[in-house]
Design a protein around this motif. Structure first.
Motif, PDB file in Angstrom:
ATOM      1  N   CYS A  93       0.831  -1.209   0.000  1.00 53.68           N
ATOM      2  CA  CYS A  93       0.000   0.000   0.000  1.00 53.68           C
ATOM      3  C   CYS A  93       0.866   1.259   0.000  1.00 53.68           C
ATOM      4  N   HIS A 135      -8.028   1.741 -10.389  1.00 53.51           N
ATOM      5  CA  HIS A 135      -8.129   1.940  -8.936  1.00 53.51           C
ATOM      6  C   HIS A 135      -9.595   1.958  -8.496  1.00 53.51           C
ATOM      7  N   ARG A 136     -10.455   2.620  -9.252  1.00 53.53           N
ATOM      8  CA  ARG A 136     -11.887   2.672  -8.904  1.00 53.53           C
ATOM      9  C   ARG A 136     -12.494   1.271  -8.956  1.00 53.53           C
ATOM     10  N   ALA A 138     -10.870  -1.633  -8.595  1.00 51.78           N
ATOM     11  CA  ALA A 138     -10.353  -2.433  -7.478  1.00 51.78           C
ATOM     12  C   ALA A 138     -11.029  -2.040  -6.165  1.00 51.78           C
ATOM     13  N   ALA A 139     -11.225  -0.746  -5.955  1.00 52.91           N
ATOM     14  CA  ALA A 139     -11.902  -0.290  -4.734  1.00 52.91           C
ATOM     15  C   ALA A 139     -13.305  -0.882  -4.650  1.00 52.91           C
ATOM     16  N   HIS A 140     -13.998  -0.940  -5.777  1.00 53.02           N
ATOM     17  CA  HIS A 140     -15.352  -1.500  -5.802  1.00 53.02           C
ATOM     18  C   HIS A 140     -15.334  -3.003  -5.533  1.00 53.02           C
ATOM     19  N   SER A 173      -8.679   8.572  -7.069  1.00 48.68           N
ATOM     20  CA  SER A 173      -9.059   7.170  -7.266  1.00 48.68           C
ATOM     21  C   SER A 173      -8.138   6.245  -6.477  1.00 48.68           C
ATOM     22  N   SER A 177      -8.981   3.410  -3.461  1.00 49.64           N
ATOM     23  CA  SER A 177      -8.575   1.997  -3.421  1.00 49.64           C
ATOM     24  C   SER A 177      -7.723   1.704  -2.188  1.00 49.64           C
ATOM     25  N   LEU A 181      -8.328  -1.047   0.759  1.00 52.83           N
ATOM     26  CA  LEU A 181      -7.337  -2.095   0.986  1.00 52.83           C
ATOM     27  C   LEU A 181      -6.811  -2.092   2.414  1.00 52.83           C
ATOM     28  N   TYR A 202      -4.876  -7.676  -4.617  1.00 51.93           N
ATOM     29  CA  TYR A 202      -5.191  -6.395  -5.253  1.00 51.93           C
ATOM     30  C   TYR A 202      -4.140  -5.331  -4.942  1.00 51.93           C
ATOM     31  N   LEU A 206      -2.188  -3.655  -8.017  1.00 51.08           N
ATOM     32  CA  LEU A 206      -2.237  -2.204  -8.208  1.00 51.08           C
ATOM     33  C   LEU A 206      -0.844  -1.589  -8.181  1.00 51.08           C
TER      34      LEU A 206
END
Length: 335
Positions: A93, A135-136, A138-140, A173, A177, A181, A202, A206
């Motif tokens: 991260c 990123h959007r 993956a966040a979803h 974005s 994410s 995470l 993820y 990313l």
């Protein structure tokens, strides 16, 4: 490499490092000791996360073979002192945060219509939009704990009306994410399009999305990417691990004539041997028997090679053996 050899090397490393660390000033000059330990730490930092975890386990086993007492306690502290037990998910991260910051700084003042030389047909607007959308998405996916594939078309993007706003939108974005995470257990099961079906996959994916697309931007502007060797080696392995799970590429690889390609990192000594053809796809971390062809370069250049950003004829790469095997492998695996 056999388990016996790995354990012996780990035990030798532990004994040498612990001896340096516990020497008094009369036996060993403190500045020399610090230099040796820093050099060792720097070399270990170049290992990919999986190898760092494996080394930590080997060092603890080596400590367990020593009699109880101060010496064993010193050995047991080595994995922590070299950061081998650090929270890898958080490290990913943090690396994403750092790399996206670099990415947005590079693209911020570039005309959105500027071509991306490494992605034919794309402009910088396309590149930045794609990266932010990933990123959007993956966040979803992580936010809803998806258990089946999610189409990017089903994810609200809230795109800016003006392309000049895309860099700031991409930074936002990435913030979305990363927030997800860092909130969700990295070991939670979840659908992914790769080998690892856990949330942790993820963060790793990313990171390499960011690393490769930063390289796209830099190369398109005539700059050379700066990718740490350990990060690059991990990226090569992430690519190889996920390849069989990408249907289009897996089909193309399966259609290749039987062959092997060895990827050798000249700066770290790491090697990956890839085998493919009608009998299936596999890879190992060892050099193995003589391959059909070998590609040698820095770990960073090999990462860019497997992602199609370095061609076999690039001056930074050396190709030995049958160049047709390398060309066919590259043609089948480039997105």
């Amino acid at each position: 490499m056999s388990d016996a050899l790995l354990n012996t090397l780990a035990e030798a490393l532990a004994d040498v490092v612990a001896t340096i660390d516990t020497c008094d000033d009369e036996t060993l000059d403190p500045d020399t000791a610090v230099k040796w330990l820093e050099t060792t730490g720097s070399l270990l930092d170049r290992l990919p996360p999986s190898d760092r975890r494996s080394l930590g386990r080997l060092l603890r086993r080596a400590a367990g073979r020593s009699p109880a007492g101060p010496w064993r306690e010193t050995l047991l502290r080595l994995p922590e002192s070299f950061g081998l037990d650090d929270d890898q998910h958080e490290l990913y991260c943090e690396a994403i945060e750092h790399t996206v910051r670099r990415f947005t700084a590079v693209v911020r003042d570039v005309d959105p219509a500027t071509p991306v030389t490494t992605c034919p047909g794309w402009t910088f607007a396309d590149l930045v939009r794609h990266h932010g959308a990933t990123h959007r998405w993956a966040a979803h996916v992580v936010g809803v704990r998806a258990c089946e594939p999610v189409s990017a078309r089903d994810v609200p993007l809230a795109l800016p009306a003006d392309p000049s706003g895309l860099p700031a939108w991409t930074a936002e974005s990435a913030g979305l994410s990363l927030a997800v995470l860092r909130k969700v257990d990295p070991e939670a099961p979840i659908w992914s399009c790769g080998a690892d079906q856990h949330v942790a996959a993820y963060a790793r994916r990313l990171l390499f999305e960011a690393v490769v697309h930063l390289a796209d931007a830099e190369l398109s502007l005539g700059r050379e990417p700066d990718i740490a060797a350990g990060t690059a080696a991990d990226g090569v392995e992430e690519f190889l691990e996920n390849l069989p799970h990408l249907p289009r590429l897996a089909r193309l690889v399966a259609a290749l004539p039987a062959g092997t390609v060895r990827l050798t990192a000249a700066d770290t000594g790491a090697a990956w041997t890839v085998a493919f053809g009608p009998d299936g796809f596999s890879w190992t971390r060892t050099a193995g028997p003589a391959p059909s062809a070998e590609v040698t370069g820095t770990a960073a250049d090999l990462l860019l090679f497997v992602h199609g950003r370095r061609a076999p004829g690039d001056r930074r790469l050396t190709v030995a053996g049958d160049p047709a095997v390398v060309e066919s492998w590259r043609a089948a695996t480039v997105f």
